[in-house]
Design an enzyme around this catalytic site. Structure first.
Site, PDB file in Angstrom:
ATOM      1  N   TYR A 136       0.866  -1.179   0.000  1.00 36.39           N
ATOM      2  CA  TYR A 136       0.000   0.000   0.000  1.00 36.39           C
ATOM      3  C   TYR A 136       0.899   1.225   0.000  1.00 36.39           C
ATOM      4  O   TYR A 136       1.529   1.549   1.016  1.00 36.39           O
ATOM      5  CB  TYR A 136      -0.900  -0.044   1.236  1.00 36.39           C
ATOM      6  N   LYS A 164      -1.002  -1.018  -4.219  1.00 32.76           N
ATOM      7  CA  LYS A 164      -2.164  -0.144  -4.127  1.00 32.76           C
ATOM      8  C   LYS A 164      -1.630   1.266  -4.295  1.00 32.76           C
ATOM      9  O   LYS A 164      -1.026   1.840  -3.383  1.00 32.76           O
ATOM     10  CB  LYS A 164      -2.889  -0.314  -2.787  1.00 32.76           C
TER      11      LYS A 164
END
Length: 305
Positions: A136, A164
């Site tokens: 992320y 992400k």
């Protein structure tokens, strides 16, 4: 179950009762609607899932319950957001034990690690587990950017498979693709940049407002990836005022209020969060009500090719 890092993956909210216990009935209702809408995975324990306030036993219940509910329909991914490497390794071990299919990993929490520390952190955890990992990358909210040179080092671990992408820089998608090709799957992590990211070549979308509007979210993804850009853009423009509710410190409360409006959730949040009140609640409710009043029909869209 093998994780295919593409499509729409909802970062689902955690449902609570008035007594501040897990509301599994309402939670599973939402999960079922997500799967029926055609999502590609379920992500548990993110910011929207109020992970920082969940107890370890509650995380286990959520993972095991979700895995049992979805069966082989979609993979179940749990977020790791820990303060220490030891804690992250333990969280990865627990995820595998609970039955999760993959991990979404944030850099170390609270401590702003430097480049070497961040790469080491991800590397040690990746080396400790067989579960596939999506990094992320959100320097705006978490203060640490995972740069291309850092990914170059991290991709020696075969289970680091996706990012992400939440840098808010659409051009980063092209840089990542040019550098790594299909070795690193790219999923948009910012609702208000989803259409632009998909057109730029992102493989998927880790979504927030999907919790309340799963069919519309999946429709935008499908339309954009099949070249029906005009239809996707029209739907995206309708969606934008709602999507902006995701880029707010009160995103959990905002999205839970939207879930109430679509019959897919409740407003109960865990303290120190409180439900929206006063003028801000009225503002958010107006946005939701306007969107519902003008909610477009999906029946005539090119969703089958």
């Amino acid at each position: 179950m093998r994780v295919v890092w593409e499509g729409v993956m909802p970062a689902v909210t955690t449902k609570f009762t008035k007594e501040d216990t897990l509301d599994l009935d309402l939670f599973l209702k939402n999960i079922k609607v997500q799967v029926n809408a055609g999502v590609s995975g379920i992500i548990l324990g993110g910011t929207l899932g109020e992970a920082s306030t969940l107890e370890e036993g509650e995380k286990e219940i959520l993972v095991r319950t979700t895995v049992e509910s979805v069966g082989e329909d979609v993979p179940v991914i749990i977020n790791i957001a820990e303060q220490s490497t030891k804690g992250a390794i333990r969280a990865a071990e627990n995820a595998a034990r609970f039955g999760a299919d993959g991990l979404m990993m944030l850099p170390p929490m609270r401590y702003k690690a430097n480049e070497k520390e961040t790469v080491t952190y991800f590397s040690v955890v990746a080396d400790s587990t067989d579960l596939p990992i999506m990094i992320y990358n959100n320097p705006v909210d978490y203060g640490i950017e995972v740069t291309l040179p850092m990914f170059e080092k991290l991709l020696r671990f075969p289970n680091i498979q996706a990012v992400k992408e939440s840098t808010r820089d659409i051009t980063n998608i092209t840089r990542l693709r040019n550098q790594f090709g299909d070795r690193l799957k790219i999923l948009c992590g910012v609702d208000t940049l989803a259409y632009e990211s998909l057109v730029a070549g992102a493989d998927g979308w880790v979504a927030g407002l999907v919790c309340a509007f799963p069919e519309e979210t999946v429709a935008i993804y499908h339309l954009a990836k099949t070249g029906h850009y005009k239809e996707a853009l029209a739907l995206y423009r309708w969606f934008m005022p709602l999507l902006e509710l995701d880029i707010s410190p009160q995103l959990v409360q905002n999205i839970k209020l939207a879930e109430v409006a679509t019959g897919l959730g409740s407003e109960y949040v865990r303290a120190p969060r409180l439900p929206l009140q006063g003028a801000e609640r009225e503002r958010v409710q107006r946005i939701i009500d306007t969107a519902l009043t003008n909610r477009p029909a999906l029946s005539g869209l090119n969703l089958t090719n």
